[in-house]
Design a protein around this motif. Sequence first.
Motif, mmCIF file in Angstrom:
data_model
loop_
_atom_site.group_PDB
_atom_site.id
_atom_site.type_symbol
_atom_site.label_atom_id
_atom_site.label_comp_id
_atom_site.label_asym_id
_atom_site.label_seq_id
_atom_site.Cartn_x
_atom_site.Cartn_y
_atom_site.Cartn_z
ATOM 1 N N VAL A 13 -7.792 1.676 -9.685
ATOM 2 C CA VAL A 13 -9.020 1.977 -8.984
ATOM 3 C C VAL A 13 -9.315 3.449 -9.133
ATOM 4 O O VAL A 13 -8.424 4.261 -9.184
ATOM 5 C CB VAL A 13 -8.907 1.614 -7.493
ATOM 6 C CG1 VAL A 13 -7.734 2.295 -6.862
ATOM 7 C CG2 VAL A 13 -10.166 1.999 -6.740
ATOM 8 N N ARG A 65 -13.436 -4.713 2.819
ATOM 9 C CA ARG A 65 -12.366 -3.835 2.360
ATOM 10 C C ARG A 65 -11.240 -4.598 1.671
ATOM 11 O O ARG A 65 -10.187 -4.038 1.394
ATOM 12 C CB ARG A 65 -11.802 -3.047 3.548
ATOM 13 C CG ARG A 65 -12.772 -2.030 4.118
ATOM 14 C CD ARG A 65 -12.181 -1.346 5.340
ATOM 15 N NE ARG A 65 -10.900 -0.709 5.014
ATOM 16 C CZ ARG A 65 -9.994 -0.384 5.925
ATOM 17 N NH1 ARG A 65 -10.204 -0.674 7.195
ATOM 18 N NH2 ARG A 65 -8.869 0.202 5.569
ATOM 19 N N MET A 67 -9.875 -6.668 -1.634
ATOM 20 C CA MET A 67 -10.043 -6.952 -3.054
ATOM 21 C C MET A 67 -8.995 -7.980 -3.455
ATOM 22 O O MET A 67 -7.821 -7.858 -3.093
ATOM 23 C CB MET A 67 -9.878 -5.690 -3.887
ATOM 24 C CG MET A 67 -9.904 -5.921 -5.397
ATOM 25 S SD MET A 67 -9.980 -4.371 -6.332
ATOM 26 C CE MET A 67 -8.457 -3.582 -5.816
ATOM 27 N N TRP A 78 -5.442 -6.977 -1.878
ATOM 28 C CA TRP A 78 -5.372 -5.526 -1.784
ATOM 29 C C TRP A 78 -6.319 -5.019 -0.700
ATOM 30 O O TRP A 78 -7.453 -5.488 -0.590
ATOM 31 C CB TRP A 78 -5.754 -4.894 -3.119
ATOM 32 C CG TRP A 78 -4.866 -5.322 -4.237
ATOM 33 C CD1 TRP A 78 -4.859 -6.534 -4.873
ATOM 34 C CD2 TRP A 78 -3.820 -4.558 -4.832
ATOM 35 N NE1 TRP A 78 -3.885 -6.575 -5.827
ATOM 36 C CE2 TRP A 78 -3.230 -5.367 -5.833
ATOM 37 C CE3 TRP A 78 -3.349 -3.267 -4.627
ATOM 38 C CZ2 TRP A 78 -2.181 -4.917 -6.617
ATOM 39 C CZ3 TRP A 78 -2.303 -2.813 -5.416
ATOM 40 C CH2 TRP A 78 -1.728 -3.636 -6.396
ATOM 41 N N ARG A 79 -5.845 -4.037 0.090
ATOM 42 C CA ARG A 79 -6.692 -3.365 1.057
ATOM 43 C C ARG A 79 -7.298 -2.132 0.401
ATOM 44 O O ARG A 79 -6.606 -1.363 -0.275
ATOM 45 C CB ARG A 79 -5.872 -2.962 2.282
ATOM 46 C CG ARG A 79 -6.687 -2.263 3.375
ATOM 47 C CD ARG A 79 -7.668 -3.220 4.013
ATOM 48 N NE ARG A 79 -6.979 -4.305 4.717
ATOM 49 C CZ ARG A 79 -7.539 -5.466 4.992
ATOM 50 N NH1 ARG A 79 -8.781 -5.725 4.604
ATOM 51 N NH2 ARG A 79 -6.864 -6.384 5.660
ATOM 52 N N ILE A 80 -8.607 -1.954 0.592
ATOM 53 C CA ILE A 80 -9.325 -0.804 0.049
ATOM 54 C C ILE A 80 -9.423 0.283 1.128
ATOM 55 O O ILE A 80 -9.789 -0.004 2.266
ATOM 56 C CB ILE A 80 -10.734 -1.218 -0.412
ATOM 57 C CG1 ILE A 80 -10.644 -2.211 -1.586
ATOM 58 C CG2 ILE A 80 -11.557 0.003 -0.811
ATOM 59 C CD1 ILE A 80 -11.987 -2.809 -1.981
ATOM 60 N N TYR A 81 -9.113 1.512 0.754
ATOM 61 C CA TYR A 81 -9.192 2.653 1.668
ATOM 62 C C TYR A 81 -10.178 3.682 1.131
ATOM 63 O O TYR A 81 -10.335 3.830 -0.085
ATOM 64 C CB TYR A 81 -7.812 3.311 1.820
ATOM 65 C CG TYR A 81 -6.763 2.397 2.390
ATOM 66 C CD1 TYR A 81 -6.591 2.268 3.762
ATOM 67 C CD2 TYR A 81 -5.924 1.662 1.549
ATOM 68 C CE1 TYR A 81 -5.616 1.429 4.293
ATOM 69 C CE2 TYR A 81 -4.950 0.820 2.061
ATOM 70 C CZ TYR A 81 -4.806 0.707 3.438
ATOM 71 O OH TYR A 81 -3.855 -0.133 3.949
ATOM 72 N N TYR A 86 -6.099 4.790 -1.392
ATOM 73 C CA TYR A 86 -7.231 4.130 -2.040
ATOM 74 C C TYR A 86 -7.090 2.616 -2.105
ATOM 75 O O TYR A 86 -8.008 1.899 -1.729
ATOM 76 C CB TYR A 86 -7.499 4.715 -3.428
ATOM 77 C CG TYR A 86 -7.734 6.197 -3.376
ATOM 78 C CD1 TYR A 86 -8.886 6.725 -2.789
ATOM 79 C CD2 TYR A 86 -6.794 7.077 -3.883
ATOM 80 C CE1 TYR A 86 -9.097 8.097 -2.720
ATOM 81 C CE2 TYR A 86 -6.993 8.446 -3.816
ATOM 82 C CZ TYR A 86 -8.144 8.959 -3.233
ATOM 83 O OH TYR A 86 -8.331 10.298 -3.149
ATOM 84 N N ILE A 87 -5.988 2.099 -2.618
ATOM 85 C CA ILE A 87 -5.720 0.662 -2.565
ATOM 86 C C ILE A 87 -4.241 0.432 -2.282
ATOM 87 O O ILE A 87 -3.393 1.260 -2.618
ATOM 88 C CB ILE A 87 -6.102 -0.077 -3.872
ATOM 89 C CG1 ILE A 87 -5.386 0.545 -5.068
ATOM 90 C CG2 ILE A 87 -7.598 -0.136 -4.064
ATOM 91 C CD1 ILE A 87 -5.525 -0.261 -6.336
ATOM 92 N N LYS A 88 -3.951 -0.694 -1.653
ATOM 93 C CA LYS A 88 -2.570 -1.053 -1.368
ATOM 94 C C LYS A 88 -2.451 -2.564 -1.371
ATOM 95 O O LYS A 88 -3.243 -3.257 -0.732
ATOM 96 C CB LYS A 88 -2.140 -0.502 -0.007
ATOM 97 C CG LYS A 88 -0.698 -0.843 0.377
ATOM 98 C CD LYS A 88 -0.359 -0.278 1.743
ATOM 99 C CE LYS A 88 1.069 -0.636 2.146
ATOM 100 N NZ LYS A 88 1.397 -0.111 3.499
ATOM 101 N N GLN A 89 -1.476 -3.093 -2.099
ATOM 102 C CA GLN A 89 -1.274 -4.540 -2.112
ATOM 103 C C GLN A 89 -0.709 -4.981 -0.764
ATOM 104 O O GLN A 89 0.268 -4.440 -0.269
ATOM 105 C CB GLN A 89 -0.334 -4.957 -3.236
ATOM 106 C CG GLN A 89 -0.206 -6.474 -3.364
ATOM 107 C CD GLN A 89 0.579 -6.920 -4.587
ATOM 108 O OE1 GLN A 89 0.764 -6.156 -5.529
ATOM 109 N NE2 GLN A 89 1.031 -8.165 -4.574
ATOM 110 N N TYR A 419 -13.331 -0.661 -10.058
ATOM 111 C CA TYR A 419 -12.008 -1.258 -9.950
ATOM 112 C C TYR A 419 -11.720 -2.022 -11.237
ATOM 113 O O TYR A 419 -12.601 -2.679 -11.783
ATOM 114 C CB TYR A 419 -11.934 -2.212 -8.755
ATOM 115 C CG TYR A 419 -12.126 -1.528 -7.431
ATOM 116 C CD1 TYR A 419 -11.023 -1.083 -6.699
ATOM 117 C CD2 TYR A 419 -13.392 -1.313 -6.906
ATOM 118 C CE1 TYR A 419 -11.195 -0.450 -5.476
ATOM 119 C CE2 TYR A 419 -13.573 -0.679 -5.690
ATOM 120 C CZ TYR A 419 -12.470 -0.249 -4.967
ATOM 121 O OH TYR A 419 -12.634 0.389 -3.766
#
Length: 474
Positions: A13, A65, A67, A78-81, A86-89, A419
Amino acid sequence: MRRGLRVRALLVVASVALGLLGTVPVRAGHGEDDHSENFVQQAQHQIDAGKGLFGSGSDLAFKGRLMVAGSYEGPSFWRIYRRAPYIKQIGFANCPGGQGDVTIFGDYLFTSVDSGRVGPTCSVEDTATAPQTQVSAGEAWEGLHIFDISDPTRPKEVGSVDMPCGSHTNTMLPGKTKSYIYIQSYPLGAPTTDCNPESHRKVQIVEFPNNDPSKAKLLDDVIDVSPSIGCHEMTTFPKLGLMFGACIDRSLVWDISKDPTKPEQIAEILNPDIQIHHSTAVTWDGKYLVLGDEYLGAAGGGGCTGDEDATVGAAWIYDIKDPAAPSLVGHHALPRLIDPPSTPREAEGFRCTNHLFDIIPMKDPKKYIMANSYYLGGIAVIDFSDPTDPTEIGYYVDKSKEGVQPDTWAAYWYNGRIYTNDHASLNGVGAYKFKGTGRGKAYFFGKGSLNPTGEFNPQVQLPDSIRSRNKTLK
């Protein structure tokens, strides 16, 4: 067309905002990324499939938020920040089956299975590769898996739909009380009793009630696309009542305004310079259609000419103001040569045709910008505001992992970032910012829009879900 190489894939991302900057390259040393000055990579992560395995990425879908990144091993969540990381599984559904194309509807996820399995569930026994005797008899399971993703940290399988030839990709048509999914597939392997060139020149249709998508069912109605052997990707445009399909040797346009289960074909696009009609995208005002040519398919490789005017592996732009009479106006190919292969794996997958892309919504209704993926060629952003003379305005090729080229499957703009999902390498790509006017608009979800459940599926064009000043649609 696409292969399921069981090697590491990346999910990437980066931040994006669009501008008029030219493509100014940044020199890359050994093991360094190659990119224009207006691209900045923000994050890069492998898809964690558990037990030390990593997913081979495919398509992407979004909701707020959240993905969802498809993979051949199962969908990842994934969470979008807004800021780092920025992203985290946050979740993964272990459900291998090939392709893994993803579509979100509310709290449900549909994923494509295009490889014969023993049975219809995500159990270890059912997801085992079906033996050849089962495949030859037409008894192997292929189709759609359905997940409840109301808690994406714990996705729950709630249903499945079996279908001949499986689901290579899938495209949704949202409705008020019931919705539809168009299933694109074609005979990929040895012919079987229910999946062969004679029996499967069609697009299949799945119907589901909006209040319970787990009750999805395969309809008897099909879309005849003969003489094509099937379609690879389709885009629906609910507001205009239109659907567009890339169907291997030609592309088709349908009117779906009267009955979505019985589309009326209104146009056919034949282009001798397109080797494989692969991908579709439509501008939010319905004026232009972009068709992608996956030259020789993923397995065949090629398309690496370094000439943006080349016809090999290009994106083709059609004027569809009259959708019954599409008119070719321009095309664009990857304008850079990429490093020659240095390993057997790279030689096997030396390909840089355009692959999956989307059109970025702009404040200025006269601006047309797209994000595109090129396998080993990374990603790029292309300005086709003058559709007769499209030009690249930014690019990113990630070579940070020991100088290995990426294998970028999908690149989509979503709410200020691009992304990407990488298929078969250690690398990913990034995005770029723009200082000035013409910035991409955020997607709007909620009451009064065509998209009250809040998802963004790149193959569904929902112009009412974009906060745009564009008044061209009546």
